[in-house]
Design an enzyme around this catalytic site. Structure first.
Site, PDB file in Angstrom:
ATOM      1  N   ASP A 431       6.326 -22.467  10.624  1.00 56.13           N
ATOM      2  CA  ASP A 431       6.731 -21.064  10.598  1.00 56.13           C
ATOM      3  C   ASP A 431       7.631 -20.861   9.375  1.00 56.13           C
ATOM      4  O   ASP A 431       8.125 -21.840   8.795  1.00 56.13           O
ATOM      5  CB  ASP A 431       7.489 -20.746  11.888  1.00 56.13           C
ATOM      6  CG  ASP A 431       8.018 -19.328  11.924  1.00 56.13           C
ATOM      7  OD1 ASP A 431       7.296 -18.424  11.489  1.00 56.13           O
ATOM      8  OD2 ASP A 431       9.160 -19.138  12.369  1.00 56.13           O
ATOM      9  N   ASP A 871      10.803 -21.979  15.335  1.00 51.87           N
ATOM     10  CA  ASP A 871      12.077 -21.718  16.010  1.00 51.87           C
ATOM     11  C   ASP A 871      12.026 -20.583  17.010  1.00 51.87           C
ATOM     12  O   ASP A 871      13.014 -20.335  17.698  1.00 51.87           O
ATOM     13  CB  ASP A 871      13.157 -21.386  14.967  1.00 51.87           C
ATOM     14  CG  ASP A 871      12.967 -19.995  14.384  1.00 51.87           C
ATOM     15  OD1 ASP A 871      13.970 -19.278  14.212  1.00 51.87           O
ATOM     16  OD2 ASP A 871      11.823 -19.620  14.078  1.00 51.87           O
ATOM     17  N   ASP A 875       6.235 -19.210  18.365  1.00 50.80           N
ATOM     18  CA  ASP A 875       5.755 -20.496  17.859  1.00 50.80           C
ATOM     19  C   ASP A 875       5.411 -21.478  18.976  1.00 50.80           C
ATOM     20  O   ASP A 875       4.968 -22.592  18.695  1.00 50.80           O
ATOM     21  CB  ASP A 875       6.822 -21.138  16.948  1.00 50.80           C
ATOM     22  CG  ASP A 875       7.187 -20.265  15.769  1.00 50.80           C
ATOM     23  OD1 ASP A 875       6.267 -19.696  15.153  1.00 50.80           O
ATOM     24  OD2 ASP A 875       8.385 -20.140  15.460  1.00 50.80           O
TER      25      ASP A 875
END
Length: 1208
Positions: A431, A871, A875
């Site tokens: 990410d 985070d 995700d």
């Protein structure tokens, strides 16, 4: 009153902050869904003992997170142990040892198995006991429960029942999922901290219904209170609740706004009253705590194959031996009154050795041989590996180099099953926001009325300035002294004298600027907190972006300072009087942001009585919603937005419109009906109605906030790239933002892209596609999308193929819309081929589902180890889909961490986690398993050779206890020490030579070649031990009495040689000696002699053939010691020669580094750089590769000049 004073006379009405509508809701036909499938729960508030409630038989509030119970521990744990094929094999052979077929005693067979199983069960039991202690602590927490007659008493959480009314005090956790009835605030609001649910520290606001808050003000009011809640069944959705409350004849709709979830905490509120709706394992937090998907490492799966191979070998050897034994037995006829093998006493046997029943004897021998050759399988393998992995995880958790002091968070290996996988990662899928960046937003630029404001310089702009000599976003004509000392206010890094300090009133478009700043101050869900001592206002916001906008409005003169249920108050500089004034806007509706809407709006009535819709959102959503007369600044704003994206900034478009009274009345009516709906499609109904309202907007401008890269990200990416690891970025950002974050670099950005890289961009922004979109023919548009994506992928493949074996590097950038089609079944293989051929891959505008699908595609399509890192809650799918999920404990909450296999606080720690701990764990586990099979083949082959020497008579070479304790005591501790402490190279050299990591990616240290090589080494050692021992003791007198060596002497001598050889082999294999290794290696050898003396001194009925064998037979004989010495030398010489030749002439990469260290070249910069250059590839990423590419370009440039001069 009992238990609580009058509630505070404070009015802070906040229900509109988190709900879409105001006013009394009414039920239409959707109410019929209550009581149907999925909506069957009925709660009798304040009547948990009523017959109707008891018939429901809902779960209690006792929560158990343990894997076992007292009753299930033994059966379930034993089942877990014997699911492993090796353990099951030893169990079967253990039971067979109770029969006459056994070549050894039953006790000696079953005791080691029992010891190994017991150790594993004790480990599982200790882990589960810790979970049990946590459960006991939670279940014994106290809460006040209504006990009738308006009296509340303390009771334990575990005793709560559905329908109980509880009183929760400030800073206490909610014991179950509660319906909020009233609070210490007059309008029944309360503040809730949900850190235990999602990790977010900002406070949420909940509010009870007016119908209950007006009736229930104190403890005594609950004496006669009755109500019925009809709602959804238990489910995992933390952010949605559908239900209704019946009070008498009236019904009121319930939403998540009235629900207080278990394990969240009451903050800034003296007390609340709530009715228990869901208890125990029915609560939403427990429903969400499902076990993550089971993951096994590639090495562990391969180890299973080795064990199957060993089983096959055992069966083959037993089969061959049984045939030979059957033939020998059939031919063992009587001669001169006795059989040729008279010493086997066939007359005493019922089946064995009987020439008349040779086939049956061969079958029985096969069973016996399978038991005897079982020592080829290391019984302590599984438990040893588990112990090693747990200890490795402890070292990871306690590594001070991965401890983030700012948040007091160390690394956390949440599972130890995947330690060695950390050393085998081929592709990282990351990410961006909050993972590569800080997710700490700073307001730095804006575009208002077509004019760009903001003098701040972003990291990307600095890199652009280095290349071009200036930034396109800084007006060089203006002499501005920009403060570069860093932001004085958190979230605000804006500097422009044209609008600061009230100067905006002098701008030509001052009225537009005023609307823009007002929108920042009003269009949000932030909660103001005023410091009573200083008077300073701070904000609790749902996201860092929103906090930055409110802070920016305050710093620019529009200070939001108060919010009530239906009002927002702010101070501003009056455009006419030039004086600070307070304005109060009536807050009618908040249309919340979500990932599908990509915008949020508020409907307010200003102090002049006008109805206004204020909206902010993503550019691709907002520009299409502008009215024809609202596009005055569209071209310039779009230009500025593109420039902001080029500078790596996150942008939002701000727009507004005036709303007609009749239109609002109609909207509010429809909205109330949709909001009061209790059907599953309620959210879709709401989205459809809000979509119609958020149209015909007038553009004001755009904001630009910077999310800086975390410290150490460029260096980390560079090292990982040098290690040959591919890095994909999956982000929700605009394509331009993602590209420029990756492109403009050196030390200022992530260096995922290089300037000379050829970019293969796949998107759906062609003129043909846009014209089709305007036509609105859905089928044609879908077909065109698919054809366009396929064509672009094929063109990209053609570019890759045309580049051939050249060093040209490619980068693939694809947007979310195109990715939808690229992931279709018939296209995804071609897309993967294209992506894996590129040095960098960036997927923009990716949804959470797309992130997970891309991860699955890479994992299954390449067959290599994938690592996902993120985070946020978006995700989670990606982390669970990857072979290894790494969660960043950042700003976006703890859902990613809770779903991860390993948690770290900063992306830069990934460098040490993979290059150091990953490589060490892979190297250790690989060497450990190879050594396990080496020592067991050495041991097992001597058993096989001795049985062949005795005409396959199932005669073991060693005493029963010698057989049983070899794997448990005399060879297991050194291999455990190897798995925990060994280092083929130090951490410093892991950093200095990143290509070392490729040993794991290519699985060099656990390849079939290396495994079979270690097995062959074991075979050589066994041959040397058996034949040298046998021949050296064959024809000589062994003691002064003239006796030759017997079975017990030969067995004792061979066993001594095996203990010495396998432990010295370990000493030769270790790269990094510690005092622990010395203790366990020499201690294991000493333990053998101590055991031999103690065991031999016991009663002959127990020690059998080992009775006094060492003290009376072996120790006094010089030949025993000489044989041991010479066997050790001859058994280890082949390995020593092979290793010497390999190290000198055919070293693998870690051996090259060991030579550098040994020869003292580690401080020679030129020599080190020469070796390190092997790890920098033309297609890699990172600033080191960029420097290398720059050098190559300069070399080509000077070569060309030289050729031109020669030609001239």
């Amino acid at each position: 009153m009992a238990g609580g004073g009058r509630r505070k006379r404070r009015r802070l009405h906040l229900s509109r902050i988190y709900s879409y509508t105001c006013g009394k809701s009414s039920f239409q036909q959707d109410h019929s869904n209550i009581g149907g499938p999925g909506f069957s729960r009925v709660v009798y508030c304040n009547e948990p003992d009523s017959p109707a409630a008891e018939r429901r038989n809902y779960a209690g509030n006792y929560v158990r997170s343990t894997k076992y119970t007292v009753a299930s521990f033994f059966p379930k744990s034993l089942f877990e142990q014997f699911r492993r094929v090796a353990n099951f094999y030893f169990l079967v052979t253990g039971f067979l040892s109770l029969t006459d077929l056994s070549p050894y005693g039953a006790v000696s067979a079953l005791l080691p198995l029992a010891l190994v199983i017991t150790v594993t069960m004790v480990k599982d039991g200790i882990e589960d006991w810790h979970r049990k202690q946590q459960d006991i602590e939670v279940n014994k927490r106290k809460v006040k429960v209504h006990d009738g007659d308006g009296i509340f008493r303390q009771d334990e959480w575990r005793n709560l029942r559905v329908g109980d009314v509880v009183r929760v005090e400030k800073d206490e956790f909610f014991p179950a999922d509660l319906l909020l009835l009233s609070s210490s605030y007059e309008d029944s609001i309360c503040y809730v901290e949900t850190m235990n649910l999602d990790g977010e520290t900002n406070l949420k606001v909940k509010q009870g219904l007016d119908a209950t808050s007006s009736l229930l003000n104190e403890d005594s009011d609950f004496r006669e209170f009755r109500g019925v809640v009809r709602c959804e069944d238990p489910n995992v959705n933390l952010y949605m609740f559908v239900g209704s409350l019946e009070l008498g004849e009236e019904r009121f709709p319930l939403s998540i706004q009235q629900i207080l979830l278990r394990d969240s905490k009451l903050r800034n509120t003296e007390y609340v009253y709530g009715a228990v709706v869901f208890t125990g394992h029915d609560t939403k937090v427990i429903q969400n705590s499902t076990d993550p998907p089971s993951k096994r490492s590639r090495i562990e799966r391969k180890m299973d194959k080795i064990i199957y191979l060993m089983f096959g070998l055992i069966v083959l050897m037993s089969f061959v031996g049984s045939i030979i034994f059957g033939v020998e037995t059939r031919q063992d006829k009587l001669k001169n009154g006795r059989t040729e093998r008279w010493y086997l006493k066939p007359d005493d046997a019922t089946v064995f050795f009987d020439p008349e029943r040779a086939p049956k004897a061969a079958i029985y021998h096969f069973v016996t041989a399978v038991m005897l050759y079982g020592y080829f399988i290391p019984i302590s393998l599984y438990v040893s590996i588990e112990m090693v992995k747990v200890l490795q995880s402890v070292f990871i958790n306690r590594d001070i180099h991965m401890y983030y002091e700012e948040t007091d968070k160390p690394a956390q290996a949440r599972t130890s099953n995947l330690n060695e996988e950390l050393g085998m990662v081929d592709t990282i899928l990351s990410d961006k926001t909050g993972t590569l960046t800080c997710n700490s937003m700073e307001f730095i630029k804006c575009s208002i009325a077509g004019t760009a404001y903001g003098r701040g310089i972003t990291e990307v702009e600095r890199a652009m300035a280095v290349r071009s000599g200036g930034s396109p976003l800084v007006d060089e004509d203006l002499d501005v002294d920009v403060d570069k000392s860093g932001p004085k206010v958190k979230g605000f890094n804006f500097e422009d004298e044209r609008v600061m300090n009230g100067n905006w009133v002098r701008q030509p478009q001052a009225a537009v600027l005023q609307k823009f700043f007002r929108l920042l101050a009003v269009c949000h869900t932030a909660i103001p907190e005023t410091d009573e001592e200083t008077g300073n206002v701070s904000y609790e916001a749902e996201s860092p972006d929103e906090a930055a906008f409110v802070v920016a409005a305050r710093e620019l003169g529009f200070e939001f300072f108060n919010r009530t249920q239906n009002e927002i108050s702010f101070r501003e500089l009056d455009l006419v009087t030039r004086e600070n004034v307070e304005r109060v806007y009536k807050l009618l509706n908040v249309l919340e942001f979500n990932s599908s809407r990509k915008r949020m709006s508020v409907i307010v009535r200003d102090d002049d009585g006008r109805l206004l819709l204020l909206s902010k959102g993503a550019d691709n959503v907002m520009f299409e919603r502008l009215a024809k007369n609202g596009r005055q600044f569209e071209a310039k704003t779009q230009e500025h937005v593109n420039q902001y994206a080029d500078a790596g900034l996150r942008t939002l478009i701000l727009a507004y419109r005036e709303v007609d009274e009749n239109e609002y009345i109609e909207f509010n009516k429809s909205f109330n009906e949709a909001k009061s709906s209790v059907s599953e499609d309620r959210e879709a109904l709401i989205d459809d109605i809000t979509d119609k309202m958020e149209r015909d907007l007038i553009l004001l401008g755009a904001t630009a906030v910077e999310d800086k890269l975390q410290n150490g990200v460029p260096e980390c990416i560079d090292k990982l790239a040098q290690a040959g690891i591919k890095i994909w970025v999956l982000t929700g950002d605009k394509m331009e933002t993602a590209i420029n974050i990756g492109l403009f670099s050196s030390r200022f950005a992530s260096s995922l892209l290089r300037q000379e890289m050829k970019q293969i961009i796949i998107n759906l922004e062609t003129p043909h596609i846009k014209s089709l979109e305007k036509s609105g023919i859905k089928d044609e548009i879908e077909l065109a999308y698919r054809e366009s994506v396929v064509k672009q992928i094929e063109e990209g493949r053609a570019l890759l193929d045309a580049s051939g074996a050249s060093s040209e590097a490619f980068a693939l950038i694809i947007d979310g819309k195109s990715l939808t089609y690229a992931l279709e079944e018939e296209i995804k293989k071609t897309f993967l081929d294209l992506a894996t051929g590129c040095a960098s891959v960036i997927c923009c505008r990716s949804s959470p589902k797309q992130k997970a699908l891309v991860t699955r595609l890479v994992k299954s399509g390449t067959g290599k180890t994938t690592l996902a890192i993120g985070d946020g809650a978006n995700d989670v799918g990606m982390l669970q889909e990857a072979d290894i999920g790494v969660g960043i404990s950042g700003v976006e909450g703890m859902q990613a961490v809770m779903s991860s296999d390993i948690a770290i606080a900063q992306f830069r720690y990934l460098e040490r986690l993979l290059l150091v701990h990953g490589h060490w764990c892979y190297s250790r586990i690989s060497s450990m398993i190879c050594y396990f099979f080496y020592k067991n083949i050495t041991f097992g082959v001597t058993i096989f050779l001795y049985e062949a020497y005795t005409s396959f008579s199932a005669q073991p070479a060693y005493n029963d206890w010698f057989l049983s304790l070899f794997n448990v005591f005399f060879s297991s501790l050194p291999v455990i020490a190897l798995g925990v402490f060994d280092q083929d190279v130090s951490a410093r050299f892991c950093y200095k030579f990143p290509l070392l990591y490729q040993e794991g990616v290519q699985n060099i240290l656990f390849s079939w070649k290396r495994i079979i090589g270690w097995m062959f080494n074991g075979l050589i050692s066994a041959l040397a031990i058996f034949f040298l021992c046998k021949e050296s003791l064959k024809h000589q007198l062994f003691d002064p009495n003239g006796k030759t060596a017997g079975w017990e002497v030969l067995g004792g001598t061979m066993y001594t040689c095996i203990v010495w050889v396998v432990n010295l082999q370990m000493a030769l294999s270790i790269s990094y000696f510690t005092w622990v290794q010395h203790i366990v290696i020499w201690g294991s050898i000493a333990l053998w002699y101590i055991f031999l003396m103690i065991y031999g001194a016991m009663s002959p009925s127990f020690s059998t053939d080992a009775y006094m064998v060492f003290l009376e037979a072996l120790a006094p004989a010089p030949s025993y010691w000489l044989t041991t010495l010479f066997v050790m030398i001859f058994a280890l010489i082949p390995y020593f020669i092979y290793k010497s030749v390999q190290m000198r002439f055919f070293p693998v990469y870690h051996q090259m580094i060991q030579w550098i260290r040994y020869e003292g070249h580690s401080n020679d910069p030129e020599f080190v750089e020469m070796v390190r250059q092997r790890s920098i590839r033309p297609t890699t990423v990172g600033y080191t590769a960029r420097r290398a590419a720059s050098v190559r370009r300069e070399d080509r440039f000077y070569d060309q000049i030289h050729k031109d001069l020669v030609a001239f």
